[in-house]
Design a protein around this motif. Sequence first.
Motif, PDB file in Angstrom:
ATOM      1  N   GLN A   1       0.834  -1.208   0.000  1.00  0.00           N
ATOM      2  CA  GLN A   1       0.000   0.000   0.000  1.00  0.00           C
ATOM      3  C   GLN A   1       0.867   1.255   0.000  1.00  0.00           C
ATOM      4  O   GLN A   1       0.581   2.229  -0.707  1.00  0.00           O
ATOM      5  CB  GLN A   1      -0.919   0.003   1.224  1.00  0.00           C
ATOM      6  CG  GLN A   1      -1.866   1.195   1.274  1.00  0.00           C
ATOM      7  CD  GLN A   1      -2.841   1.195   0.119  1.00  0.00           C
ATOM      8  OE1 GLN A   1      -3.677   0.294  -0.004  1.00  0.00           O
ATOM      9  NE2 GLN A   1      -2.758   2.196  -0.744  1.00  0.00           N
ATOM     10  N   GLU A   2       1.935   1.223   0.787  1.00  0.00           N
ATOM     11  CA  GLU A   2       2.874   2.347   0.800  1.00  0.00           C
ATOM     12  C   GLU A   2       3.464   2.578  -0.594  1.00  0.00           C
ATOM     13  O   GLU A   2       3.577   3.713  -1.061  1.00  0.00           O
ATOM     14  CB  GLU A   2       3.985   2.062   1.810  1.00  0.00           C
ATOM     15  CG  GLU A   2       5.052   3.147   1.897  1.00  0.00           C
ATOM     16  CD  GLU A   2       6.202   2.764   2.805  1.00  0.00           C
ATOM     17  OE1 GLU A   2       7.143   3.578   2.958  1.00  0.00           O
ATOM     18  OE2 GLU A   2       6.175   1.633   3.353  1.00  0.00           O
ATOM     19  N   TYR A   3       3.817   1.481  -1.242  1.00  0.00           N
ATOM     20  CA  TYR A   3       4.378   1.538  -2.596  1.00  0.00           C
ATOM     21  C   TYR A   3       3.389   2.190  -3.566  1.00  0.00           C
ATOM     22  O   TYR A   3       3.738   3.105  -4.318  1.00  0.00           O
ATOM     23  CB  TYR A   3       4.713   0.113  -3.025  1.00  0.00           C
ATOM     24  CG  TYR A   3       5.181  -0.067  -4.448  1.00  0.00           C
ATOM     25  CD1 TYR A   3       6.277   0.614  -4.945  1.00  0.00           C
ATOM     26  CD2 TYR A   3       4.534  -0.975  -5.294  1.00  0.00           C
ATOM     27  CE1 TYR A   3       6.724   0.407  -6.239  1.00  0.00           C
ATOM     28  CE2 TYR A   3       4.976  -1.186  -6.591  1.00  0.00           C
ATOM     29  CZ  TYR A   3       6.065  -0.488  -7.061  1.00  0.00           C
ATOM     30  OH  TYR A   3       6.496  -0.692  -8.341  1.00  0.00           O
ATOM     31  N   ALA A   4       2.142   1.721  -3.554  1.00  0.00           N
ATOM     32  CA  ALA A   4       1.127   2.246  -4.469  1.00  0.00           C
ATOM     33  C   ALA A   4       0.836   3.718  -4.191  1.00  0.00           C
ATOM     34  O   ALA A   4       0.657   4.517  -5.118  1.00  0.00           O
ATOM     35  CB  ALA A   4      -0.153   1.425  -4.349  1.00  0.00           C
ATOM     36  N   THR A   5       0.800   4.093  -2.916  1.00  0.00           N
ATOM     37  CA  THR A   5       0.483   5.478  -2.550  1.00  0.00           C
ATOM     38  C   THR A   5       1.538   6.447  -3.071  1.00  0.00           C
ATOM     39  O   THR A   5       1.223   7.515  -3.604  1.00  0.00           O
ATOM     40  CB  THR A   5       0.359   5.601  -1.022  1.00  0.00           C
ATOM     41  OG1 THR A   5      -0.683   4.718  -0.562  1.00  0.00           O
ATOM     42  CG2 THR A   5       0.024   7.020  -0.620  1.00  0.00           C
ATOM     43  N   VAL A   6       2.798   6.088  -2.922  1.00  0.00           N
ATOM     44  CA  VAL A   6       3.870   6.957  -3.427  1.00  0.00           C
ATOM     45  C   VAL A   6       3.877   6.967  -4.951  1.00  0.00           C
ATOM     46  O   VAL A   6       4.005   8.031  -5.580  1.00  0.00           O
ATOM     47  CB  VAL A   6       5.241   6.510  -2.881  1.00  0.00           C
ATOM     48  CG1 VAL A   6       6.361   7.344  -3.505  1.00  0.00           C
ATOM     49  CG2 VAL A   6       5.278   6.646  -1.364  1.00  0.00           C
TER      50      VAL A   6
END
Length: 485
Positions: free
Chosen positions: A190-195
């Motif tokens: 999720q962190e990856y997708a958000t950035v």
Amino acid sequence: MTGEALSKSLTALAEEMRMLEKKEFSLGLRMVNAAPKWDDMTPEEMAQLEGRRKTARELSLQAERNATKAFRERLEALGNELQKDKLVWEAERSTYERIVKLASTLTPPAAASTVPPPNAPEDAPTSGEYINKETLLSVAVKPILEARREALEADGNRNRYAERVISSVEAFLDIVGDYPLRHYRPIHLQEYATVMGRVPTNRRKYKQFEGLSLREVADRNDRMGARAIQRLSTSSINGCLSEVKSTWKKVTASVEGVADLGAATVTMPKSAALPIDREGLSSSAINKWLKDAASQSEPHRRWVPLLALLTGMRLSEIVYLRASDLVLHEGHLIIDLRRDMDVDGVTVKRPLKTKSSKRIVALHRLLHDCGFISWAQEQQGYLFSDFHKAKDPADAAQKRMANWMSKLGIRNRQREVFHSLRHNAKAWLRTETDARTADLQCGHAPDSVGARYGFKYLQPEEIAKIERAQLPSGVEFGGFLKSCV
């Protein structure tokens, strides 16, 4: 607690106990020496002594109370010192852990052991790196990515799919960090997708982003306000997530004690751009393009747009066509993309996007009438050799076609591009033949179990349908036919 702090505290406690024992012993001696001689006393003296004993007892109790209070105060002071020592130790431990964590990301990992751990399965590898949950992701993923690239680039040419997978994994390491496999959890996806939802598209083309991490690139782009570059689309981010999940599954296939990232559900960030659906070109745009193409003498400018429209082939497939790819099949001249290429006597794997791309491509009769077939059969090597002067022929072709369309005013970024001709071809073939024939001609996989039954490649009667099909409505091919008269 550190050894020094503990030693200091225990020494103080021992000294306190020693002083109490010494005082207690002293008081005991004084009590014995002060004991009265009852045999020598008169009744009056004994009465007076009893009074004094009562007073002395009260004083003794008061003294004992005061001593206990003093002892408790000293113990409280000692406890405070112990608490201070604990806080200092915890702070030191926290600092130590942060330094170790930082050092693990800055220094290269030690060479992986070639000997499997004691609990490894019997068929564990005996050479090379043994991957376990303590292995850094960058170390574990390296052989997977290299093997895939080697398999897809066996002919020495760049493979866009292999590069896309590598780019997706590198972006994950950039954003989330490089840690042992046991560290990663679904929240990191999720962190990856958000950035990634804030990262601008084609970021490598812009000098202002050189040398920056992806977070820094996203932050700088956000600060550009109205001049900010369009962000990655949700479809692009989904593609990156899919590649990371697939690679993770391969890396951790036999590793115990790691999370299953493949099953993670990720919420697409609202900051990402909406995907742009490609569309076919309008008849007027195609006519403008074909009119200009018919007047060109360079083979790649004259034939490529026409060939794409009437065959539905991808530009990357057209780029690698050779005269030897035009063969007779069941009485029909076709382009055979099922075979590897023969380049200067060496068999080279043909670059194809998907498994279903390996196919027979039927040739409409107009390609005979306008002179393309006779021209192609006379060529040596690649039909469009001009593209092969570049390191990446497919990329060079893509850029040249994009520039050409832009000059003609018929290109709309991502929506109406060269690939749009493939949409035009598919729509035309569905109308003039049928959905199955159109899928096989364009190299699209069937979308149902029933559709997958039957032959894998075009059959003679289907090839004949495409050869005799009515030309796309509203499209003018007169420029090509006139030049052949």
